[in-house]
Design an enzyme around this catalytic site. Sequence first.
Site, PDB file in Angstrom:
ATOM      1  N   GLN A 208       1.286  -0.822   0.018  1.00  0.00           N
ATOM      2  CA  GLN A 208      -0.085   0.159   0.368  1.00  0.00           C
ATOM      3  C   GLN A 208       0.536   1.289   0.236  1.00  0.00           C
ATOM      4  OE1 GLN A 208      -0.345  -2.850   1.653  1.00  0.00           O
ATOM      5  NE2 GLN A 208      -2.687  -3.322   2.833  1.00  0.00           N
ATOM      6  N   ASP A 249      -6.435   1.764  12.214  1.00  0.00           N
ATOM      7  CA  ASP A 249      -7.468   0.347  11.857  1.00  0.00           C
ATOM      8  C   ASP A 249      -8.283   0.764  12.965  1.00  0.00           C
ATOM      9  OD1 ASP A 249      -6.421  -0.261   8.904  1.00  0.00           O
ATOM     10  OD2 ASP A 249      -5.039  -0.318   9.740  1.00  0.00           O
ATOM     11  N   LYS A 260      -1.291  -1.252  10.041  1.00  0.00           N
ATOM     12  CA  LYS A 260      -0.785  -1.895   9.223  1.00  0.00           C
ATOM     13  C   LYS A 260       0.500  -3.080  10.069  1.00  0.00           C
ATOM     14  CE  LYS A 260      -2.492  -3.529   6.720  1.00  0.00           C
ATOM     15  NZ  LYS A 260      -3.204  -4.144   5.875  1.00  0.00           N
TER      16      LYS A 260
HETATM   17  O1  MRU Z   1      -5.070  -4.086   4.802  1.00  0.00           O
HETATM   18  P1  MRU Z   1      -5.547  -2.211   4.629  1.00  0.00           P
HETATM   19  O2  MRU Z   1      -5.531  -1.774   3.462  1.00  0.00           O
HETATM   20  O3  MRU Z   1      -6.728  -1.726   4.350  1.00  0.00           O
HETATM   21  O4  MRU Z   1      -5.053  -1.866   6.072  1.00  0.00           O
HETATM   22  C1  MRU Z   1      -5.278  -0.250   6.874  1.00  0.00           C
HETATM   23  C2  MRU Z   1      -4.026   0.768   6.333  1.00  0.00           C
HETATM   24  O5  MRU Z   1      -4.128   1.293   5.076  1.00  0.00           O
HETATM   25  C3  MRU Z   1      -3.544   0.770   7.284  1.00  0.00           C
HETATM   26  O6  MRU Z   1      -3.218   0.440   8.393  1.00  0.00           O
HETATM   27  C4  MRU Z   1      -3.318   2.266   7.453  1.00  0.00           C
HETATM   28  O7  MRU Z   1      -2.472   2.588   8.415  1.00  0.00           O
HETATM   29  C5  MRU Z   1      -4.255   2.804   8.749  1.00  0.00           C
HETATM   30  S1  MRU Z   1      -6.317   2.675   8.095  1.00  0.00           S
HETATM   31  C6  MRU Z   1      -6.441   4.104   8.321  1.00  0.00           C
END
Ligand code: MRU
Length: 369
Positions: A208, A249, A260
């Site tokens: 990402q 999250d 993440k």
């Molecule tokens: O698996 P994802 O891409 O949905 O993960 C979420 C994220 O992009 C990250 O954990 C991010 O740093 C936090 S979401 C604002």
Amino acid sequence: MKVRGKHFRTIWRKPDDERVVQLVDQRFLPHEFVIEEIRSVDEMATAIREMHVRGAGLIGASAGYGMYLAAIESAQRNSFDEDMAAAAAQLRATRPTAVNLSWAIERQLKNIAAGKTADEKVALAQRMADLIADEDAEHCRMIGQHGLALIQHIAQTKHNKEVNVLTHCNAGWLAFVDYGSATAPIYAAHDSGLALHVWVTETRPRNQGSKLTAWELDQHGVPHTLIADSAAGHLMQRGEVDLVIVGTDRTTFTGDVANKIGTYLKALAAKANDVPFYVALPSSSFDWEMRDGLNEIPIEQRGADEVKNADGWCDGQQIAVQIAPDKSPAANYGFDVTPRELVTGLITERGVCKANEKSIRSLFPEHAP
Ligand code: MRU
């Protein structure tokens, strides 16, 4: 935020057809900018589960619109409440870690219950979906303003030399409806003319960072450098990072931060090297029920194929190549938990607080026990 000079949000209702939701399909970035049309709760559940949309705030907004589409569908049948309960369960099961998902679904269920007729309920669901999206954008904009003050302070202590921010994964515009959480202070600082550079970790296995954050920053003209995930500690040791800002999250009301996978290691390196480590989040990412992040936050595990393969663009199409032995098993943990002790502060729409219960509740007194 702007894509090729034009302003976009990540999700919206189609202007000439209210029964359709449009969203930026992130699977094709950074190579192609694709808008997907979603017409049913089934399609929205697929979009969340298979990560056409992702990131805490955007998952919440997508769930809000998913419930709106479910209301339109349910209004054509005689079992509105049962159908809505089933839609809520379907959406809830798509991804486990981001608390914004259940937050948006519960908000919709409560709101829809106030309607007397099916038509009224659909109208309420539409208004709430728009409200969730609008609030998400506004809260991220405010996070930008509060985070800007932190970056300005660091710039002053450096006599206005370039400030180096490190971020992980994508807590950017693409992870929300607009602005992003971790990126909002970055965009605000850049737009104010402050000299700033961003270290972007690639964020294996889904990348990402390289696919989304680097693309976003590039669209906005923010100077940045992509690094392998494992390079972050090295840069901190050498004084090349002034602060870390990541998203989350789910953050417990006590300040434990799920983000993440790889975030925890960055927080450890930041602590060891006296680098401030901030987490930016709208209040929709707080879990007001959870005290112990390490033991309570559900951590998503995804397919081994994401670890054993790498995908990218080749001759105008997306291809995956295998990068591990056929027979080696692989594990794919999507998130980790950074304990509150490693977090310098939380940047919210109401200001910056410490990562502890007292400080968090003082900003959000309506969530007192
Ligand atoms: O698996 P994802 O891409 O949905 O993960 C979420 C994220 O992009 C990250 O954990 C991010 O740093 C936090 S979401 C604002």
